[in-house]
Scaffold this motif. Sequence first.
Motif, PDB file in Angstrom:
ATOM      1  N   LEU A  79     -13.635  15.559  -2.822  1.00 35.12           N
ATOM      2  CA  LEU A  79     -12.262  15.689  -2.387  1.00 35.12           C
ATOM      3  C   LEU A  79     -11.344  14.756  -3.185  1.00 35.12           C
ATOM      4  O   LEU A  79     -11.721  13.628  -3.512  1.00 35.12           O
ATOM      5  N   VAL A  80     -10.154  15.236  -3.476  1.00 29.26           N
ATOM      6  CA  VAL A  80      -9.157  14.421  -4.177  1.00 29.26           C
ATOM      7  C   VAL A  80      -7.815  14.558  -3.456  1.00 29.26           C
ATOM      8  O   VAL A  80      -7.567  15.541  -2.761  1.00 29.26           O
ATOM      9  N   PRO A  81      -6.928  13.556  -3.606  1.00 26.33           N
ATOM     10  CA  PRO A  81      -5.619  13.625  -2.959  1.00 26.33           C
ATOM     11  C   PRO A  81      -4.845  14.839  -3.450  1.00 26.33           C
ATOM     12  O   PRO A  81      -4.871  15.151  -4.637  1.00 26.33           O
ATOM     13  N   PRO A 140       7.494   8.546  -2.263  1.00 28.85           N
ATOM     14  CA  PRO A 140       6.353   7.762  -1.784  1.00 28.85           C
ATOM     15  C   PRO A 140       6.715   7.011  -0.505  1.00 28.85           C
ATOM     16  O   PRO A 140       7.875   6.637  -0.303  1.00 28.85           O
ATOM     17  N   LEU A 152       3.785  13.767  -2.161  1.00 32.97           N
ATOM     18  CA  LEU A 152       5.036  13.590  -1.412  1.00 32.97           C
ATOM     19  C   LEU A 152       6.209  13.528  -2.393  1.00 32.97           C
ATOM     20  O   LEU A 152       6.059  13.006  -3.496  1.00 32.97           O
ATOM     21  N   ALA A 190       0.873  -1.177   0.000  1.00 30.14           N
ATOM     22  CA  ALA A 190       0.000   0.000   0.000  1.00 30.14           C
ATOM     23  C   ALA A 190       0.909   1.225   0.000  1.00 30.14           C
ATOM     24  O   ALA A 190       1.781   1.342   0.863  1.00 30.14           O
ATOM     25  N   VAL A 191       0.717   2.124  -0.962  1.00 30.09           N
ATOM     26  CA  VAL A 191       1.637   3.249  -1.128  1.00 30.09           C
ATOM     27  C   VAL A 191       0.945   4.578  -0.856  1.00 30.09           C
ATOM     28  O   VAL A 191      -0.082   4.894  -1.471  1.00 30.09           O
ATOM     29  N   VAL A 192       1.522   5.343   0.079  1.00 27.48           N
ATOM     30  CA  VAL A 192       1.013   6.687   0.381  1.00 27.48           C
ATOM     31  C   VAL A 192       1.736   7.663  -0.532  1.00 27.48           C
ATOM     32  O   VAL A 192       2.973   7.705  -0.558  1.00 27.48           O
ATOM     33  N   THR A 193       0.973   8.432  -1.288  1.00 26.87           N
ATOM     34  CA  THR A 193       1.580   9.362  -2.247  1.00 26.87           C
ATOM     35  C   THR A 193       1.228  10.824  -1.986  1.00 26.87           C
ATOM     36  O   THR A 193       1.838  11.715  -2.555  1.00 26.87           O
ATOM     37  N   HIS A 194       0.226  11.064  -1.132  1.00 27.89           N
ATOM     38  CA  HIS A 194      -0.228  12.437  -0.876  1.00 27.89           C
ATOM     39  C   HIS A 194      -0.468  12.650   0.615  1.00 27.89           C
ATOM     40  O   HIS A 194      -0.736  11.699   1.337  1.00 27.89           O
ATOM     41  N   HIS A 195      -0.399  13.944   1.048  1.00 28.97           N
ATOM     42  CA  HIS A 195      -0.580  14.186   2.476  1.00 28.97           C
ATOM     43  C   HIS A 195      -1.737  15.123   2.805  1.00 28.97           C
ATOM     44  O   HIS A 195      -1.840  15.615   3.922  1.00 28.97           O
ATOM     45  N   ARG A 196      -2.595  15.388   1.831  1.00 30.49           N
ATOM     46  CA  ARG A 196      -3.855  16.050   2.184  1.00 30.49           C
ATOM     47  C   ARG A 196      -4.932  15.808   1.125  1.00 30.49           C
ATOM     48  O   ARG A 196      -4.673  15.159   0.110  1.00 30.49           O
ATOM     49  N   LEU A 197      -6.112  16.363   1.426  1.00 26.87           N
ATOM     50  CA  LEU A 197      -7.227  16.241   0.500  1.00 26.87           C
ATOM     51  C   LEU A 197      -7.682  17.645   0.170  1.00 26.87           C
ATOM     52  O   LEU A 197      -7.686  18.519   1.026  1.00 26.87           O
TER      53      LEU A 197
END
Lengths: 506, 506
Positions: free
Chosen positions: B110-112, B119, B116, B95-102
């Motif tokens: 809302l979209v990412p 990643p 970052l 699972a990859v986190v690519t953004h830090h807000r919406l």
Amino acid sequence: MVNKVKTAITPTRVEDYPEWYQQVIKASDMAEKSPVRGCMVIKPWGYSLWENIMHVLNDLFKATGVKNAYFPLFIPLSFLEKEAEHVEGFAKECAVVTHHRLEKGAGGGLVPAGPLTEPLVVRPTSETIIGDSFSKWVSSYRDLPILINQWANVVRWEMRTRIFLRTSEFLWQEGHTAHVSKEEALERTQMMLDVYTKLVEEYLAMPVIRGRKTASERFPGAVDTLCIEAMMQDRKALQAGTSHFLGQNFARASDIRFHSAHETEEYAWTTSWGASTRMIGGIVMTHGDDDGIILPPKIASSHVVLLPIIRKDEDRPKVMEYIEKMSKELKDIQYHHRGIDVEIDERDIGGARGWDWIKKGIPLRVEIGPRDIAENSVFVGRRDKGHKEKVSIKKDRFIGEITSILDDIQKSLFDKALSFKEEHTIIIDDKKEFQEFFTPVNQEKPELHGGFAKSFWCGSDECESEIKQDLSVTIRCIPFEDDSGTGKCIYCGKECKGRVVFAKAY
Amino acid sequence: MVNKVKTAITPTRVEDYPEWYQQVIKASDMAEKSPVRGCMVIKPWGYSLWENIMHVLNDLFKATGVKNAYFPLFIPLSFLEKEAEHVEGFAKECAVVTHHRLEKGAGGGLVPAGPLTEPLVVRPTSETIIGDSFSKWVSSYRDLPILINQWANVVRWEMRTRIFLRTSEFLWQEGHTAHVSKEEALERTQMMLDVYTKLVEEYLAMPVIRGRKTASERFPGAVDTLCIEAMMQDRKALQAGTSHFLGQNFARASDIRFHSAHETEEYAWTTSWGASTRMIGGIVMTHGDDDGIILPPKIASSHVVLLPIIRKDEDRPKVMEYIEKMSKELKDIQYHHRGIDVEIDERDIGGARGWDWIKKGIPLRVEIGPRDIAENSVFVGRRDKGHKEKVSIKKDRFIGEITSILDDIQKSLFDKALSFKEEHTIIIDDKKEFQEFFTPVNQEKPELHGGFAKSFWCGSDECESEIKQDLSVTIRCIPFEDDSGTGKCIYCGKECKGRVVFAKAY
């Protein structure tokens, strides 16, 4: 010029409080920064403190009928959007998962692949995902109340971070309950605040002010947020636990409905409440001194360290045997839900050894050498006293009295913190005085200021936000017990009822 | 035609084992699927089982000098890439986190946002992030060994999921140690396998086969993977714990170096070892019957349920008073690190009440009505016996003997599982027999097959992968103790040494 006393921590609290905090954490070996932005590594000395807090809270929760469970780390974006205020409150600090694998990119390195059809948010809190479960668990009033707690990691992307106090990932517990009636939910909200008060005052030795938040400081989506606020040694407030009455807002958002005893269909009334690793930062800032942290015995990572004093190698076997035996005797003694925890430090590093344990904040240091053994005595230092104040006590007496010595340390820490809080909590009814109270004495040390001010507030968002803008001061809480009658709002002068607590805050 | 016995679970194990598993979990109220793909909700009855397992493991770990700590949930992609085999092993399920807000997107939803620069991978395991800390903690041989454990959630994106057995998010502990020498690291690898063996055999009542994995089944990046394998009632294997000797691979990747006692600079030797909520699936599949799960008393969510039998309302106060008193007496009895856990179920729902507790697998059900009270006796049903086999015992005798009754249940579960495992573990030296052993008896029930085969294997990847392709059978382990001498490889016929364990597996 005054002779400066040598301290184990540089700078001292007075010299530079924020930097003292960083240094005191480092010297205690409780935690450190990680290479991941805003995330911390909690080292064993810090983690065991958290384990002790978990233990106490689990017992307190269980006594009120709460059971532990576990819910998913990820929240579909559409779930978070179900409650408008809620998502708005957290949108700016969400870690978002958008892909579910990695594959070789054009440059040869790995890049995110397998895009998700719906982004997943790493939980900043779990009302919406737990609400979804509750909606399936509840159909009749007989299914209520539901009383659930989860121990979990949560992520709130913070731009400015500080270990324990403000980190992108932190550990916490979050309780979630659903009830048939408003009254029952309100009662639960208050009950859990009482639990936090008990934990924080009786175990962490931090005196608190109890009350409710103003609308602007409420949990996003809550009807009412109750809180406990403690005073740190820089006189700023730390919120040490919150309990939210959510009304039917989240029940509507998650469709938690039930058939009532009167054959009607109704939305449940829900609550949520949480406390986090942030409390550890609070312990540090409440009790720490210029030699390091001081751990309240009831939740200390460990209670006592035994330090063999060996000058000649031939003394070693005898001293170590004596110490091992004493350690076993101590471990058999019960002290608040666990045995006495004992450390033995044999390292041959001179005076640095004792200082290491002072900096780690262990309640009791016990030195034992051949002469002490000959006299059946031990040489004891209490962390809440000066580092030179050590006393010789008969070993059997020390073992017999250790639990009352620890209780005495616990009490002395609470009393000292209480005096400090009372000393720096002032009733202020004059605007100029109020402004001066919150103005730093020294521009180079903006952290030094008055403390908590109890002043009248008209209840308007305008005055509240003006004060915040002018002085970086917020209303920490509207206290439950207030017999201050009526007076004039500290900012606009309008007549109003009851003083509130103003402070700078973490 | 045989009369079919009514069972609480439909279908039965013989009728449809995979579906039986889903139904038995559901009926036990231990866990459920969540709306988040592949993630589960662990409900209180399942979570308390996990809490008991944590408690036992914490004690066993502590006795070997291991301390708990906590490391970040997120791993920078560049860290994961430091060990080539490691990242390759996990790249397909991250699972990859690519953004830090919406933020509000073009469509209004809302979209990412806030991409970052690098990643972050949600930890599938923590060797690389913990290795980074170790590299800072170690400089001299005096800093070793480091013995750390963390309780955490991990994420491995699974395409086909099944509650407890294979979920995208699961709970586990992961131990990580660093040592001065290969010998010490090897000893630790073995020691932690022994700890898992103790947990699984003595507490979960699951007999295991111990051994090492073949190269193709090793943990990605490990030099050697030791494991324990248990047999489920569909005769498939479940890996119940693994302990990895990592050599210096991860020390090189994370730069964990130290100055040795001989003034040289060396890489540390590391190990890692883990056990997860998967074990709960193993408990269900080892002990469950066609009436539901059966919990081994030593780690059961609760030990005994007291069921008031009240036919007339006027009897209620007397019966409940008796039950409350009995509950208190039972709770004061110590049983393997905790008091006896007691449930009281007052619901007036007829026979469904007793069946609920059978399906939940509680070791003891105790019915108490006015007649029992008059005779000072209680009516006891053991979960490991048939549901009609209930006996009347004098109350004081029951209280006096409850711990030995529970131990007897614990033993009966282990013995039964051991017989089952032994019955379905066969030495096979003939290729045709081997193929038939693993061929489903009935094409509609592909899960029914022989069990574990102990057969010779030449050691080649070719034979191993051919067998996997032909029969979906893998080498579960190369057993530690093997006195089977030499023989011919079950697939290629080449002369080789020692039999290995083949099985289908979860």
